[in-house]
Design an enzyme around this catalytic site. Structure first.
Site, PDB file in Angstrom:
ATOM      1  N   GLU A   1     -20.934  16.445 -34.438  1.00 17.91           N
ATOM      2  CA  GLU A   1     -20.414  17.810 -34.276  1.00 17.91           C
ATOM      3  C   GLU A   1     -18.901  17.924 -34.390  1.00 17.91           C
ATOM      4  OE1 GLU A   1     -23.144  17.668 -30.604  1.00 17.91           O
ATOM      5  OE2 GLU A   1     -22.829  16.257 -32.260  1.00 17.91           O
ATOM      6  N   ASN A   2     -18.187  16.834 -34.113  1.00 20.47           N
ATOM      7  CA  ASN A   2     -16.734  16.935 -34.144  1.00 20.47           C
ATOM      8  C   ASN A   2     -16.151  16.823 -35.550  1.00 20.47           C
ATOM      9  OD1 ASN A   2     -17.646  14.224 -33.890  1.00 20.47           O
ATOM     10  ND2 ASN A   2     -15.581  13.548 -33.422  1.00 20.47           N
TER      11      ASN A   2
END
Length: 224
Positions: free
Chosen positions: A52-53
């Protein structure tokens, strides 16, 4: 039976989950045991791991001495990047998730209900520290949700239950569960056993499952 010496280890649970990921899948891995799945890609297959980052093409945990402190996953743990990996903004990463461009997500769990409800971010206790992260986005946007978890808690409480008592991450979202004791499918009829871990019998798993468990090992028409 001694629950500490039978069944699959955490590494083996992750490897077993990887076996069920189709070739060419885009896969997001949750924090904890699910992170270990990145180490396992069955021969002849290619997975593109997403975090997700902002990384598409995440590789396994680096060896000692090869850690890049600026290359981490969503759990802030060091990772590697495969050839052709791409980096992008956090918002773009969630656009991929919310746009249903990720095929499979592998998450941990506090509880999974027989209808596929998932609770994995809080016990709901007054002093509990909320830690939902991107889980609610993931279960809402990813096409297929796998769960990897120990079959019971450290105190022996069931994690596979009839109804979740903890705050929900998502309703009717879990497709398949990988525990140290078994692989279990979530069906319209509830929990269905697919496979037993070595040294484990059906009765042992059923006793530690807080909802009816059906033996589906003869079902040959199963698919993701």
């Amino acid at each position: 039976m001694n629950n500490e010496v039978i069944g699959w280890s955490r590494e083996q649970m992750a490897e077993r989950a990887a076996m069920d990921i189709p070739n060419g899948s885009y896969v997001n891995l949750g924090i904890g045991i699910p992170e270990k799945v990145a180490k396992f890609v069955p021969e002849g297959r290619e997975f593109i791991y997403h975090t997700e980052n902002g990384l598409l093409g995440m590789g396994p945990v680096p060896e000692d001495g090869e850690i890049d402190p600026e290359l981490i996953n969503a759990g802030k743990k060091p990772v590697t990047a495969i050839a052709g990996a791409a980096y992008f903004h956090h918002a773009d990463s969630f656009a991929m998730i919310r746009g249903q461009h990720i095929d499979i997500c592998v998450l941990g769990a506090m509880q999974v209900a027989a209808n596929g409800d998932l609770a994995n971010w809080s016990t709901g206790a007054v002093d509990a520290i909320p830690a939902v992260g991107g889980a609610m986005d993931l279960v809402a946007g990813v096409k297929t949700i796998f769960v990897i978890t120990q079959h019971v808690t450290k105190t022996g409480s069931c994690k596979l239950v009839n109804l979740c008592s903890y705050p929900l991450t998502g309703k009717n979202v879990v497709k398949r569960i990988y525990t140290d004791l078994a692989v279990i499918e979530v069906t319209k009829a509830g929990f269905e056993l697919i496979e037993l871990a070595p040294g484990v019998d059906f009765g042992y798993v059923a006793e530690r499952t807080g909802a009816p468990l059906h033996d589906g090992r003869s079902n040959t028409n199963r698919g993701l």
